[in-house]
Motif scaffolding. Sequence first.
Motif, mmCIF file in Angstrom:
data_model
loop_
_atom_site.group_PDB
_atom_site.id
_atom_site.type_symbol
_atom_site.label_atom_id
_atom_site.label_comp_id
_atom_site.label_asym_id
_atom_site.label_seq_id
_atom_site.Cartn_x
_atom_site.Cartn_y
_atom_site.Cartn_z
ATOM 1 N N PRO A 4 45.053 61.082 40.201
ATOM 2 C CA PRO A 4 43.963 60.313 39.587
ATOM 3 C C PRO A 4 43.569 59.114 40.453
ATOM 4 C CG PRO A 4 45.668 60.808 37.980
ATOM 5 C CD PRO A 4 46.228 61.180 39.326
ATOM 6 N N LYS A 5 42.283 58.765 40.412
ATOM 7 C CA LYS A 5 41.806 57.610 41.181
ATOM 8 C C LYS A 5 42.475 56.329 40.692
ATOM 9 C CE LYS A 5 37.565 57.070 42.278
ATOM 10 N NZ LYS A 5 36.110 56.873 42.212
ATOM 11 N N HIS A 6 42.656 55.403 41.601
ATOM 12 C CA HIS A 6 43.214 54.079 41.311
ATOM 13 C C HIS A 6 44.632 54.178 40.740
ATOM 14 C CE1 HIS A 6 39.318 52.437 42.232
ATOM 15 N NE2 HIS A 6 38.739 53.147 41.274
ATOM 16 N N THR A 7 45.388 55.139 41.233
ATOM 17 C CA THR A 7 46.798 55.238 40.839
ATOM 18 C C THR A 7 47.643 55.458 42.096
ATOM 19 O OG1 THR A 7 46.772 57.648 40.542
ATOM 20 C CG2 THR A 7 46.213 56.295 38.623
ATOM 21 N N TYR A 16 51.558 54.584 38.693
ATOM 22 C CA TYR A 16 51.069 53.258 38.335
ATOM 23 C C TYR A 16 49.542 53.256 38.442
ATOM 24 C CZ TYR A 16 55.578 50.814 38.348
ATOM 25 O OH TYR A 16 56.857 50.376 38.045
ATOM 26 N N ALA A 17 48.880 52.575 37.501
ATOM 27 C CA ALA A 17 47.433 52.338 37.618
ATOM 28 C C ALA A 17 47.244 51.041 38.387
ATOM 29 C CB ALA A 17 46.795 52.231 36.240
ATOM 30 N N ARG A 18 46.232 51.027 39.252
ATOM 31 C CA ARG A 18 46.030 49.836 40.095
ATOM 32 C C ARG A 18 44.542 49.669 40.376
ATOM 33 N NH1 ARG A 18 48.911 48.810 45.996
ATOM 34 N NH2 ARG A 18 48.389 46.599 46.188
ATOM 35 N N LEU A 19 44.017 48.454 40.140
ATOM 36 C CA LEU A 19 42.600 48.181 40.368
ATOM 37 C C LEU A 19 42.442 46.786 40.965
ATOM 38 C CD1 LEU A 19 39.828 49.535 39.891
ATOM 39 C CD2 LEU A 19 39.672 48.267 37.748
ATOM 40 N N GLN A 20 41.700 46.729 42.060
ATOM 41 C CA GLN A 20 41.520 45.449 42.755
ATOM 42 C C GLN A 20 40.582 44.525 41.990
ATOM 43 O OE1 GLN A 20 40.061 45.742 46.781
ATOM 44 N NE2 GLN A 20 40.846 43.736 47.325
ATOM 45 N N ILE A 21 40.956 43.244 41.944
ATOM 46 C CA ILE A 21 40.117 42.238 41.284
ATOM 47 C C ILE A 21 38.965 41.884 42.220
ATOM 48 C CG2 ILE A 21 40.050 39.930 40.283
ATOM 49 C CD1 ILE A 21 43.117 40.160 39.902
ATOM 50 N N PRO A 22 37.700 41.971 41.764
ATOM 51 C CA PRO A 22 36.573 41.599 42.624
ATOM 52 C C PRO A 22 36.731 40.169 43.152
ATOM 53 C CG PRO A 22 35.782 42.734 40.671
ATOM 54 C CD PRO A 22 37.248 42.476 40.450
ATOM 55 N N THR A 23 36.373 39.977 44.399
ATOM 56 C CA THR A 23 36.564 38.686 45.067
ATOM 57 C C THR A 23 35.896 37.545 44.313
ATOM 58 O OG1 THR A 23 36.585 39.832 47.201
ATOM 59 C CG2 THR A 23 36.272 37.438 47.253
ATOM 60 N N GLU A 24 34.669 37.780 43.796
ATOM 61 C CA GLU A 24 33.908 36.690 43.188
ATOM 62 C C GLU A 24 34.507 36.189 41.877
ATOM 63 O OE1 GLU A 24 31.566 40.506 42.059
ATOM 64 O OE2 GLU A 24 32.940 39.791 43.619
ATOM 65 N N ILE A 25 35.425 36.922 41.290
ATOM 66 C CA ILE A 25 36.035 36.460 40.035
ATOM 67 C C ILE A 25 37.547 36.281 40.184
ATOM 68 C CG2 ILE A 25 34.252 37.498 38.586
ATOM 69 C CD1 ILE A 25 36.216 39.761 37.970
ATOM 70 N N ARG A 26 38.025 36.343 41.416
ATOM 71 C CA ARG A 26 39.466 36.245 41.663
ATOM 72 C C ARG A 26 40.049 34.940 41.130
ATOM 73 N NH1 ARG A 26 43.788 35.948 41.605
ATOM 74 N NH2 ARG A 26 45.497 36.421 43.032
ATOM 75 N N HIS A 27 39.245 33.848 41.168
ATOM 76 C CA HIS A 27 39.735 32.528 40.777
ATOM 77 C C HIS A 27 40.069 32.429 39.295
ATOM 78 C CE1 HIS A 27 35.388 32.472 40.034
ATOM 79 N NE2 HIS A 27 35.604 31.531 39.128
#
Length: 584
Positions: A4-7, A16-27
């Motif tokens: 499956p995608k993002h695993t 494990y499921a894994r998804l990157q946090i968009p840079t503009e909202i990382r803070h």
Amino acid sequence: MKKPKHTYQNKYGVYYARLQIPTEIRHYYEQKSDYFEKSLRTKNVSEALARSTPLLIGWDAEFEFRKKLHKPSQSSIHEAVIDYFNDQLKYDRKRRSESGDPRMAIKAVSKALGENKSIKTAWDGVMSHDVRLEEYKQEREELETAVRRSIATGDMTDFKAIARDFADEKRFDLGDDEMDEFCHSLAQISLEFLKAAKKIDVGEMHYVSNNPILSHLNSEEGRLRLAPSDKTVGVLVERWMKDNTYKRSTESAYRQGVRFFAEYVGEDYDVRDTFTLSNAREFKFKLEKVPVKASEAREFRGLKFLDVIERNKSVGKAPLSPARQDNLFKGLKGFGRWLEEHDLIKENPFRRIRIKVDKDANRTPAFKIEQLSELFSSPIYTGAESSNSPSKPGDVEIRDHRFWMPLVGLYTGARVGEVAMLELGDVVQEDGTWIFWMSTEKQAKNNTKTARDYLRPVPIHQQLIDLGLLAYVEDRRSGKSKHVFPGAAQDGEMDFAGRYSDEFRSYLTKIGLKKGADRLGFHSFRSTFITEAGKNGVRRTDTALLVGHGAKTVTAGYDKGYEGTIAQRAEWVNAVKYEGLDLS
């Protein structure tokens, strides 16, 4: 099956499921990793796919929510703080109605005595209300102690969760310092609410605040007064309804709109204080979040306006359509106009509120020939299991309103109410042509049935005569009811459409013709007739005369050329032919 995608799998093979946090909202996130990740607790790829999908959808929704946040202006912050204060007051009204409202106590006594319980039991009911009110006062005292301690020490821990949720609701993007300031503002405004609540405890509704954000409370406009018992919204609505006669479905919608608004601003406050433009605007935005069938669905039973919206966050029902919102607002506009006319408010605030409705999106669709063929070969027309099970095939012949009304609608383009309210005296022969004298419900309310100036002649299509409609009408003349279709008409009420309209939609659903919110219903016959008339060469203006469009009345002087003679109207009606539809 592919992974499956993002695993990913760890060294033990667990997904494990894994998804990157968009840079503009990382803070927004304090975690060290740039990813959201969570164990799916399985080594099976199919299970990993099933478990990861809702998780990833939730994370995506969280990210999209954060992307929509914005830096608020100082005025937006002030408005949010005022909203928080008003929310506290609304919660206060709710707690009082559930606790110590004297009317609640009276109801408790009446109920107890009505159930033949002792006077002591009834009095205990009153005391229980007083006890709950004392408990509520104690809660407020504890809250005041906590708030003052937070302000004195500068420790806003108790307010951070509340402030964060409220900021999220307003879509505010607040940094650490801004959030700290927001917490202090909410703490200070909480003290103002607690002071106002003490005034309410002793029956005073006008609270003067020294806080500049709440300066509007010091003006006449900001004052909230309890209405006299004979001028509460509930009483005034009944007076308004008494002055106006609406069909049942319209009255129900209008009452619901007024009830929602009253629950939002306070049902027991003077309309001079609650029917304001600011309240009307705020209510408009809140109404957009109300779910469909909020008054009927089991999940919202017994809940009031704001509680329904809050509950739906977890229930997830679709919100009201703009057309439905507009319908509720029509009731508020009418009620506001009535209040203004009776000098109960200075100005109707709902006059200036507009809801954008896409008329094309809400237009009732016409039936296709294939759909008509399916309808008129369904059990009502070919044999049903029983009169109580008309959608199931069988040997029982049905020849009541359920059989005839769709056919009359198909060959006249009349509204469902117009067909349902037809009386036996409205089916007559004029100059050798059988006609219906049609009238709208509004015309029937304002005029007698003998006032032909307010009716329109619609010749009976030859197909209806061939199917035996006139024989059916003659048979009805020996019955007790004056209506042609007594099973649909409702004597003594002005709603001739509601019951059968629902019955017909239900039948379409049961035979598989109607699916979801496709808007198919009895009104579709009207759209179908108008469309077919145009296809068969009938001028639009002539069709309008037949279906009652574009003119307030059609007079009895039907020999006037511009209104069409009976013979001309018969030509227009009989020009409508549904090629491919076999009704034999």
